[in-house]
Design a protein around this motif. Structure first.
Motif, PDB file in Angstrom:
ATOM      1  N   LEU A  61       0.836  -1.185   0.000  1.00  0.00           N
ATOM      2  CA  LEU A  61       0.000   0.000   0.000  1.00  0.00           C
ATOM      3  C   LEU A  61       0.876   1.241   0.000  1.00  0.00           C
ATOM      4  N   GLY A  62       0.629   2.109  -0.966  1.00  0.00           N
ATOM      5  CA  GLY A  62       1.270   3.416  -0.996  1.00  0.00           C
ATOM      6  C   GLY A  62       0.242   4.457  -0.595  1.00  0.00           C
ATOM      7  N   LEU A  63       0.656   5.412   0.208  1.00  0.00           N
ATOM      8  CA  LEU A  63      -0.227   6.482   0.665  1.00  0.00           C
ATOM      9  C   LEU A  63       0.388   7.823   0.286  1.00  0.00           C
ATOM     10  N   PHE A  64      -0.401   8.679  -0.387  1.00  0.00           N
ATOM     11  CA  PHE A  64       0.058  10.003  -0.766  1.00  0.00           C
ATOM     12  C   PHE A  64      -0.893  11.042  -0.185  1.00  0.00           C
ATOM     13  N   GLN A  65      -0.341  11.972   0.557  1.00  0.00           N
ATOM     14  CA  GLN A  65      -1.138  13.005   1.231  1.00  0.00           C
ATOM     15  C   GLN A  65      -1.527  14.103   0.260  1.00  0.00           C
ATOM     16  N   ILE A  66      -2.830  14.465   0.286  1.00  0.00           N
ATOM     17  CA  ILE A  66      -3.281  15.580  -0.543  1.00  0.00           C
ATOM     18  C   ILE A  66      -3.861  16.711   0.291  1.00  0.00           C
ATOM     19  N   GLY A  67      -3.931  16.533   1.611  1.00  0.00           N
ATOM     20  CA  GLY A  67      -4.339  17.624   2.488  1.00  0.00           C
ATOM     21  C   GLY A  67      -5.711  17.438   3.104  1.00  0.00           C
ATOM     22  N   THR A  68      -5.872  18.096   4.255  1.00  0.00           N
ATOM     23  CA  THR A  68      -7.100  17.941   5.046  1.00  0.00           C
ATOM     24  C   THR A  68      -8.313  18.577   4.398  1.00  0.00           C
ATOM     25  N   GLY A  69      -8.121  19.444   3.410  1.00  0.00           N
ATOM     26  CA  GLY A  69      -9.252  20.087   2.744  1.00  0.00           C
ATOM     27  C   GLY A  69      -9.862  19.244   1.630  1.00  0.00           C
ATOM     28  N   ALA A  70      -9.269  18.082   1.357  1.00  0.00           N
ATOM     29  CA  ALA A  70      -9.780  17.228   0.279  1.00  0.00           C
ATOM     30  C   ALA A  70     -11.187  16.735   0.600  1.00  0.00           C
ATOM     31  N   GLY A  71     -12.044  16.775  -0.374  1.00  0.00           N
ATOM     32  CA  GLY A  71     -13.410  16.298  -0.204  1.00  0.00           C
ATOM     33  C   GLY A  71     -13.480  14.786  -0.267  1.00  0.00           C
ATOM     34  N   PRO A  72     -14.623  14.225   0.121  1.00  0.00           N
ATOM     35  CA  PRO A  72     -14.788  12.773   0.076  1.00  0.00           C
ATOM     36  C   PRO A  72     -14.847  12.271  -1.360  1.00  0.00           C
ATOM     37  N   SER A  73     -14.464  11.036  -1.550  1.00  0.00           N
ATOM     38  CA  SER A  73     -14.546  10.416  -2.868  1.00  0.00           C
ATOM     39  C   SER A  73     -16.002  10.307  -3.296  1.00  0.00           C
ATOM     40  N   GLN A  74     -16.256  10.606  -4.544  1.00  0.00           N
ATOM     41  CA  GLN A  74     -17.594  10.461  -5.107  1.00  0.00           C
ATOM     42  C   GLN A  74     -17.712   9.198  -5.958  1.00  0.00           C
ATOM     43  N   ALA A  75     -16.657   8.364  -5.938  1.00  0.00           N
ATOM     44  CA  ALA A  75     -16.671   7.138  -6.742  1.00  0.00           C
ATOM     45  C   ALA A  75     -17.859   6.264  -6.352  1.00  0.00           C
ATOM     46  N   GLY A  76     -18.581   5.833  -7.351  1.00  0.00           N
ATOM     47  CA  GLY A  76     -19.734   4.976  -7.135  1.00  0.00           C
ATOM     48  C   GLY A  76     -21.014   5.739  -6.846  1.00  0.00           C
ATOM     49  N   ARG A  77     -20.890   7.014  -6.523  1.00  0.00           N
ATOM     50  CA  ARG A  77     -22.070   7.844  -6.271  1.00  0.00           C
ATOM     51  C   ARG A  77     -22.249   8.860  -7.393  1.00  0.00           C
ATOM     52  N   ALA A  78     -21.171   9.563  -7.735  1.00  0.00           N
ATOM     53  CA  ALA A  78     -21.273  10.587  -8.771  1.00  0.00           C
ATOM     54  C   ALA A  78     -20.183  10.463  -9.828  1.00  0.00           C
ATOM     55  N   THR A  79     -19.179   9.652  -9.546  1.00  0.00           N
ATOM     56  CA  THR A  79     -18.086   9.472 -10.498  1.00  0.00           C
ATOM     57  C   THR A  79     -17.697   7.999 -10.549  1.00  0.00           C
ATOM     58  N   VAL A  80     -17.004   7.640 -11.599  1.00  0.00           N
ATOM     59  CA  VAL A  80     -16.429   6.303 -11.658  1.00  0.00           C
ATOM     60  C   VAL A  80     -15.208   6.289 -10.752  1.00  0.00           C
ATOM     61  N   GLY A  81     -14.748   5.118 -10.374  1.00  0.00           N
ATOM     62  CA  GLY A  81     -13.562   5.021  -9.534  1.00  0.00           C
ATOM     63  C   GLY A  81     -13.533   3.698  -8.797  1.00  0.00           C
ATOM     64  N   LEU A  82     -12.545   3.546  -7.987  1.00  0.00           N
ATOM     65  CA  LEU A  82     -12.344   2.312  -7.235  1.00  0.00           C
ATOM     66  C   LEU A  82     -13.396   2.152  -6.147  1.00  0.00           C
ATOM     67  N   TYR A  83     -13.965   0.956  -6.032  1.00  0.00           N
ATOM     68  CA  TYR A  83     -14.931   0.671  -4.975  1.00  0.00           C
ATOM     69  C   TYR A  83     -14.196   0.271  -3.698  1.00  0.00           C
ATOM     70  N   HIS A  84     -13.385  -0.784  -3.754  1.00  0.00           N
ATOM     71  CA  HIS A  84     -12.624  -1.159  -2.570  1.00  0.00           C
ATOM     72  C   HIS A  84     -11.433  -2.036  -2.932  1.00  0.00           C
ATOM     73  N   LEU A  85     -10.538  -2.165  -1.978  1.00  0.00           N
ATOM     74  CA  LEU A  85      -9.406  -3.080  -2.054  1.00  0.00           C
ATOM     75  C   LEU A  85      -9.746  -4.273  -1.176  1.00  0.00           C
ATOM     76  N   ALA A  86      -9.170  -5.427  -1.462  1.00  0.00           N
ATOM     77  CA  ALA A  86      -9.428  -6.606  -0.626  1.00  0.00           C
ATOM     78  C   ALA A  86      -8.109  -7.259  -0.245  1.00  0.00           C
ATOM     79  N   TRP A  87      -7.965  -7.520   1.047  1.00  0.00           N
ATOM     80  CA  TRP A  87      -6.808  -8.242   1.547  1.00  0.00           C
ATOM     81  C   TRP A  87      -7.271  -9.561   2.128  1.00  0.00           C
ATOM     82  N   GLU A  88      -6.467 -10.566   1.937  1.00  0.00           N
ATOM     83  CA  GLU A  88      -6.807 -11.927   2.342  1.00  0.00           C
ATOM     84  C   GLU A  88      -6.075 -12.295   3.628  1.00  0.00           C
ATOM     85  N   VAL A  89      -6.789 -12.957   4.539  1.00  0.00           N
ATOM     86  CA  VAL A  89      -6.170 -13.492   5.751  1.00  0.00           C
ATOM     87  C   VAL A  89      -6.039 -15.000   5.611  1.00  0.00           C
TER      88      VAL A  89
END
Length: 178
Positions: A61-89
């Motif tokens: 997992l890579g994490l890149f900071q874009i700042g606290t003012g970033a809005g919530p993702s609209q993927a799946g509600r108003a835009t296309v985009g990733l739904y979720h990641l899945a990790w296996e135990v």
């Protein structure tokens, strides 16, 4: 629209890592460390690269900071985009432990039984959804189990532990070579 199979498909073996844009890298690192046991393998200002405890990937997992003012993702509600990641135990005991940890963190959003996959759903501090799952090993798959993929049932981890065994390694012959 008809999709034709490729005559010479790309030899992709598996997903190696995912990269997420987050509001606060430090907060996200703390969450993934606490929730899933990930460890930081490299970091720099505004970025971190984490590895799952049993992973042989350079990072998962890579994490890149874009700042606290970033809005919530609209993927799946108003835009296309990733739904979720899945990790296996590895085991159903591990899945149960993950359920407890995610619930204690207030991150557990739900769970479901997809017959061949037993899944937990959670959200990180930025509301990015992810899945933690256990896969029925190939040697335990039956026609009934395979047919059950057509429906989604409530997850009962205790019942699944009685059925498959609390310490049975999942995914063998499915996502993990047998």
């Amino acid at each position: 629209m008809s999709i034709q199979p490729l005559e010479d498909p790309m030899p992709v073996r598996r997903l190696n890592h995912a990269v997420l844009y987050v509001r606060d890298v430090e907060r996200s690192v703390a969450f993934y460390r606490e929730a899933l046991g990930f460890r930081v393998v490299m970091s720099m200002p505004g970025a971190a690269f984490l590895q799952a405890p049993a992973s042989s990937n350079d990072h998962d997992l890579g994490l890149f900071q874009i700042g606290t003012g970033a809005g919530p993702s609209q993927a799946g509600r108003a835009t296309v985009g990733l739904y979720h990641l899945a990790w296996e135990v590895e085991t159903l005991d591990d899945l149960e432990q993950a359920a407890g940890k995610l619930a204690a963190l207030g991150a557990l959003a739900g769970s479901s039984d997809h017959s061949t996959t037993k899944a937990l759903y959670a959200k990180d501090p930025d509301g990015i959804e992810f899945e933690v799952s256990w896969l029925v090993p190939a040697s335990l798959l039956t026609e009934e189990t395979l047919a059950g993929r057509a429906r989604i049932e409530p997850l009962d981890i205790a019942r699944e532990k009685r059925r498959y065994g609390a310490g049975t390694p999942g995914g063998v012959g499915v996502s993990i070579p047998g």
